[in-house]
Motif scaffolding. Structure first.
Motif, PDB file in Angstrom:
ATOM      1  N   GLU A  63       0.993  -1.227  -0.055  1.00  0.00           N
ATOM      2  CA  GLU A  63       0.206   0.153  -0.003  1.00  0.00           C
ATOM      3  C   GLU A  63       0.740   1.288  -0.090  1.00  0.00           C
ATOM      4  O   GLU A  63       0.461   2.246  -0.386  1.00  0.00           O
ATOM      5  N   GLN A  64       2.093   1.192   0.578  1.00  0.00           N
ATOM      6  CA  GLN A  64       2.969   2.320   0.372  1.00  0.00           C
ATOM      7  C   GLN A  64       4.118   1.941  -0.691  1.00  0.00           C
ATOM      8  O   GLN A  64       4.651   1.173  -0.664  1.00  0.00           O
ATOM      9  N   ARG A  65       4.214   2.899  -1.578  1.00  0.00           N
ATOM     10  CA  ARG A  65       5.028   2.670  -2.810  1.00  0.00           C
ATOM     11  C   ARG A  65       6.318   2.456  -2.570  1.00  0.00           C
ATOM     12  O   ARG A  65       7.097   1.502  -3.016  1.00  0.00           O
ATOM     13  N   LYS A  80       7.601   1.598   0.092  1.00  0.00           N
ATOM     14  CA  LYS A  80       8.058   0.314   0.782  1.00  0.00           C
ATOM     15  C   LYS A  80       7.642  -1.237   0.011  1.00  0.00           C
ATOM     16  O   LYS A  80       7.686  -2.256   0.552  1.00  0.00           O
TER      17      LYS A  80
END
Ligand code: SF4
Length: 275
Positions: free
Chosen positions: A61-63, A65
């Motif tokens: 959901e976090q680019r 990561k």
């Protein structure tokens, strides 16, 4: 990585699996051994299982990561391998003996092959860029002097294999090899750059042009015998693997006396693996 194990006295060839390598970003990591051996017919299913575990459990959901190395950091290798085995529906074989052999060369120049009377001619593609017309000409040379085969190397160069000894002189006299030399300057020989801003909108500088200028300037000033691995990336994604270079350059922009200039951050003494 190529690996072998023995079974009933016979050698079984396959691969040891490594996961989670990433040279870009602020915390680059080499891929870690998963302690798994696969034969060639299992490579695709195991690779798919690894991707599916990451797809379903990775922090996507976090680019920034969304990397396998981040999931491995959270889970550890044991848990990750167990999840891959569940996906495969069976335990995986543990890693076998590595079959990789150290090779410090770059295949540039004329190298005799195992086949008697044949050589491979390695041609340096300066900063890894070759025009379509020149690639077609490489094809003609391969058909005329070799077995119509070309090999491309990770150092961004072109090899013409299977050249009979009696054809070497004529091949080396071809005009194309004045541009793509089998005997290049040691400053450009090991230089690697990423695509740069000609074709990549992330790039802060024109890596190819800057690298060529740098190689020319160094050649004018300093005479050296051994090639130096200079690797340049246009942004922190690190496609030029600048952290692995003996000299690494990362493109940047800096304000100097009120003017924004092309610049580079300098890294030194990089390598891949133990040495
Ligand atoms: S390192 Fe950056 S600029 Fe260079 S090709 Fe990769 S993404 Fe593009």
């Amino acid at each position: 990585m190529p690996a072998t194990r023995s079974e009933a006295g016979a050698e079984v060839a396959g691969f040891n699996v490594l996961v989670g390598g990433a040279l870009g970003g602020q915390q680059p990591e080499l891929a870690r051994p998963l302690d798994v051996f696969v034969q060639s017919d299992s490579v695709v299913p195991v690779a798919l299982a690894i991707l599916e575990v990451f797809r379903d459990h990775g922090p996507r959901e976090q680019r920034k990561k969304a990397r396998l190395k981040v999931l491995l950091g959270q889970w550890g290798l044991e848990r990750f391998r167990a999840a891959v085995e569940v996906r495969m529906g069976a335990p995986l074989e543990r890693a076998a003996e590595s079959a990789t052999r150290q090779h410090g060369g770059d295949h540039i120049g004329i190298s005799p092959q195992r086949q008697p009377g044949r050589s491979v001619v390695g041609c340096l593609v300066p900063v890894g860029r070759v025009s379509g017309d020149d690639l077609i000409e490489f094809g003609r040379l391969a058909a005329e002097y070799g077995t119509a085969e070309l090999r491309l190397t990770v150092q961004q160069n072109v090899l013409i294999p299977n050249v009979p000894d009696e054809f070497l002189g004529a091949l080396l006299a071809e005009p194309l090899l004045a541009t793509y030399s089998p005997k290049p300057s040691p400053w450009i020989r090991s230089m690697v750059t990423c695509t740069g801003n000609d074709y990549c909108h992330f790039s802060l500088i024109d890596t190819k042009a800057e690298a060529l200028k740098l190689a020319g300037a160094l050649e004018e000033r300093y005479e050296i015998d051994e090639p130096v691995r200079i690797q340049m990336s246009g942004c922190p994604h690190a496609c030029g693997q600048h952290r692995a270079g003996e000299i690494g350059l990362l493109g940047d922009r800096k304000r100097v006396d009120g003017e924004i200039l092309d610049a580079a951050d300098i890294f030194a003494d990089g390598c891949l693996g133990e040495d």
